[in-house]
Design a protein around this motif. Structure first.
Motif, PDB file in Angstrom:
ATOM      1  N   VAL A  48       7.530  14.521 -10.247  1.00  0.00           N
ATOM      2  CA  VAL A  48       6.932  13.713 -11.309  1.00  0.00           C
ATOM      3  C   VAL A  48       5.640  13.047 -10.832  1.00  0.00           C
ATOM      4  N   LEU A  49       5.642  12.552  -9.610  1.00  0.00           N
ATOM      5  CA  LEU A  49       4.460  11.898  -9.046  1.00  0.00           C
ATOM      6  C   LEU A  49       3.808  12.824  -8.031  1.00  0.00           C
ATOM      7  N   HIS A  50       2.502  12.990  -8.142  1.00  0.00           N
ATOM      8  CA  HIS A  50       1.802  13.989  -7.337  1.00  0.00           C
ATOM      9  C   HIS A  50       0.796  13.333  -6.378  1.00  0.00           C
ATOM     10  N   GLY A  51       1.306  12.655  -5.351  1.00  0.00           N
ATOM     11  CA  GLY A  51       0.429  12.111  -4.321  1.00  0.00           C
ATOM     12  C   GLY A  51      -0.341  10.880  -4.740  1.00  0.00           C
ATOM     13  N   LEU A  52       0.356   9.870  -5.281  1.00  0.00           N
ATOM     14  CA  LEU A  52      -0.311   8.658  -5.754  1.00  0.00           C
ATOM     15  C   LEU A  52      -0.707   7.736  -4.612  1.00  0.00           C
ATOM     16  N   ASN A  53      -1.827   7.044  -4.819  1.00  0.00           N
ATOM     17  CA  ASN A  53      -2.273   5.977  -3.925  1.00  0.00           C
ATOM     18  C   ASN A  53      -2.410   4.709  -4.763  1.00  0.00           C
ATOM     19  N   ILE A  54      -1.716   3.640  -4.354  1.00  0.00           N
ATOM     20  CA  ILE A  54      -1.769   2.390  -5.109  1.00  0.00           C
ATOM     21  C   ILE A  54      -1.704   1.216  -4.142  1.00  0.00           C
ATOM     22  N   GLU A  55      -2.416   0.150  -4.479  1.00  0.00           N
ATOM     23  CA  GLU A  55      -2.442  -1.051  -3.647  1.00  0.00           C
ATOM     24  C   GLU A  55      -2.194  -2.286  -4.515  1.00  0.00           C
ATOM     25  N   THR A 108       0.856  -1.185   0.000  1.00  0.00           N
ATOM     26  CA  THR A 108       0.000   0.000   0.000  1.00  0.00           C
ATOM     27  C   THR A 108       0.889   1.230   0.000  1.00  0.00           C
ATOM     28  N   ALA A 109       0.724   2.057  -1.016  1.00  0.00           N
ATOM     29  CA  ALA A 109       1.431   3.338  -1.060  1.00  0.00           C
ATOM     30  C   ALA A 109       0.386   4.442  -1.071  1.00  0.00           C
ATOM     31  N   SER A 110       0.564   5.438  -0.227  1.00  0.00           N
ATOM     32  CA  SER A 110      -0.414   6.527  -0.144  1.00  0.00           C
ATOM     33  C   SER A 110       0.295   7.868  -0.093  1.00  0.00           C
ATOM     34  N   GLY A 111      -0.277   8.849  -0.795  1.00  0.00           N
ATOM     35  CA  GLY A 111       0.300  10.184  -0.833  1.00  0.00           C
ATOM     36  C   GLY A 111       1.720  10.197  -1.340  1.00  0.00           C
ATOM     37  N   LEU A 112       2.019   9.384  -2.352  1.00  0.00           N
ATOM     38  CA  LEU A 112       3.394   9.212  -2.824  1.00  0.00           C
ATOM     39  C   LEU A 112       3.785  10.340  -3.785  1.00  0.00           C
ATOM     40  N   HIS A 113       4.783  11.098  -3.386  1.00  0.00           N
ATOM     41  CA  HIS A 113       5.359  12.150  -4.219  1.00  0.00           C
ATOM     42  C   HIS A 113       6.800  11.759  -4.522  1.00  0.00           C
ATOM     43  N   ALA A 114       7.220  11.944  -5.775  1.00  0.00           N
ATOM     44  CA  ALA A 114       8.599  11.621  -6.142  1.00  0.00           C
ATOM     45  C   ALA A 114       8.976  12.394  -7.389  1.00  0.00           C
ATOM     46  N   GLY A 115      10.277  12.541  -7.591  1.00  0.00           N
ATOM     47  CA  GLY A 115      10.751  13.248  -8.773  1.00  0.00           C
ATOM     48  C   GLY A 115      12.256  13.325  -8.772  1.00  0.00           C
ATOM     49  N   TYR A 116      12.770  14.306  -9.511  1.00  0.00           N
ATOM     50  CA  TYR A 116      14.206  14.449  -9.696  1.00  0.00           C
ATOM     51  C   TYR A 116      14.580  15.903  -9.401  1.00  0.00           C
ATOM     52  N   GLY A 167      12.898   2.234  -3.754  1.00  0.00           N
ATOM     53  CA  GLY A 167      13.822   3.044  -2.979  1.00  0.00           C
ATOM     54  C   GLY A 167      14.982   3.605  -3.766  1.00  0.00           C
ATOM     55  N   ALA A 168      14.926   3.504  -5.107  1.00  0.00           N
ATOM     56  CA  ALA A 168      15.997   4.045  -5.935  1.00  0.00           C
ATOM     57  C   ALA A 168      15.813   5.535  -6.196  1.00  0.00           C
ATOM     58  N   ILE A 169      14.604   6.045  -5.990  1.00  0.00           N
ATOM     59  CA  ILE A 169      14.294   7.460  -6.195  1.00  0.00           C
ATOM     60  C   ILE A 169      13.688   7.999  -4.899  1.00  0.00           C
ATOM     61  N   ALA A 170      14.186   9.135  -4.446  1.00  0.00           N
ATOM     62  CA  ALA A 170      13.683   9.718  -3.201  1.00  0.00           C
ATOM     63  C   ALA A 170      12.201  10.050  -3.329  1.00  0.00           C
ATOM     64  N   SER A 171      11.461   9.788  -2.280  1.00  0.00           N
ATOM     65  CA  SER A 171      10.015  10.034  -2.307  1.00  0.00           C
ATOM     66  C   SER A 171       9.531  10.421  -0.924  1.00  0.00           C
ATOM     67  N   THR A 172       8.332  10.988  -0.886  1.00  0.00           N
ATOM     68  CA  THR A 172       7.644  11.248   0.372  1.00  0.00           C
ATOM     69  C   THR A 172       6.279  10.591   0.294  1.00  0.00           C
ATOM     70  N   GLY A 173       5.697  10.374   1.451  1.00  0.00           N
ATOM     71  CA  GLY A 173       4.440   9.647   1.518  1.00  0.00           C
ATOM     72  C   GLY A 173       4.645   8.382   2.323  1.00  0.00           C
ATOM     73  N   GLN A 174       3.684   7.493   2.257  1.00  0.00           N
ATOM     74  CA  GLN A 174       3.750   6.257   3.039  1.00  0.00           C
ATOM     75  C   GLN A 174       3.781   5.049   2.121  1.00  0.00           C
ATOM     76  N   VAL A 175       4.738   4.150   2.356  1.00  0.00           N
ATOM     77  CA  VAL A 175       4.812   2.890   1.628  1.00  0.00           C
ATOM     78  C   VAL A 175       4.821   1.766   2.649  1.00  0.00           C
TER      79      VAL A 175
END
Length: 246
Positions: free
Chosen positions: A19-26, A6-14, A52-60
């Motif tokens: 690039v990713l704006h708060g994704l939720n995926i299960e 479960t990933a929630s509020g996932l933000h990531a980019g360079y 974990g190869a790209i820095a991100s924020t949110g919950q995994v």
């Protein structure tokens, strides 16, 4: 089926480019989950953030454990595996040596030599062509064989979640069919698969659940069979079957 990822509020980019704006995926255990979308939508970035190869924020959460502060190596040891779009093989090493290296997780978890040998035979049973070429250098394999080796090497670690980034890219149609057939076979063994794929038709045919990613956001999600019937998905990703006027 239990929830494996479960990933929630996932933000990531360079850098400053998000690039990713708060994704939720299960992803439920034992299912094939697919993410489809155009080039540049953020599909590969999503997989990089999860491993974990790209820095991100949110919950995994993976297997009920938070991965957010875990390193890439920690996540691999927890049971995640990624086959990148580039395949990232050791070109100057043999097929078998690539596979043996893929079993490092099992060795660190204390697998005995006999168990590792069984893992190798299981990989060869899944991809008989690799056994025929076990002494051949990985860099001399065909595109389809390199993809088979990349998947087999990831499976040597016995992951709970196998993430595949564009496994059909650059392959002949017959080889693509073989790869997708293998994905179905893997699901039958209990491996959960997160499949990122531009070939939306093939992906939705084998997936249990799907997400449509556009510009870093999920615009649609649901059972794969329902997505395949959605008018927007048909128009944008599957085609209507009608020829456009010249």
């Amino acid at each position: 089926m239990s929830m494996l990822l479960t990933a929630s509020g996932l933000h990531a980019g360079y850098g400053r480019a998000e690039v990713l704006h708060g994704l939720n995926i299960e992803a439920r255990a034992g299912q094939v989950i697919t993410v489809i979308g155009p080039n540049g939508a953020g599909k590969s970035t999503l997989l990089g953030a999860l491993i974990g190869a790209i820095a991100s924020t949110g919950q995994v959460l993976f297997d009920n454990r938070s991965m957010q502060l875990r390193t890439l190596e920690d996540r691999v040891m927890a049971g995640l595996a990624l086959v990148p779009e580039t395949r990232a093989l050791f070109a100057t090493m043999s097929v078998q040596d690539n596979l043996v290296l893929g079993g490092f997780r099992r060795r660190r978890l204390g697998a005995k030599r006999a168990e590792q040998a069984q893992d190798l035979e299981r990989a060869y049973a899944l991809f008989p062509r690799l056994k025929e070429r076990r002494s051949q250098l990985a860099g001399t394999l065909s595109g389809g064989e390199r993809q088979m080796l990349a998947v087999a090497r990831a499976l040597m670690g016995r992951p709970s979640l196998l993430m595949l980034d564009e496994p059909s890219l650059g392959l002949a149609p017959r080889v693509v069919q073989d790869i997708f057939r293998t994905i179905v076979d893997l699901r039958a063994t209990g491996v959960t698969i997160l499949l990122v794929e531009q070939n939306a038709r093939a992906a939705l045919e084998i997936a249990d659940h799907g997400y449509v990613l556009e510009m870093g956001e999920f615009v649609l999600e649901g059972p794969a069979g329902e997505l395949a019937k959605d008018a927007r998905v048909i128009e944008t990703y599957l085609g209507t079957g009608k020829k456009k006027p010249s």
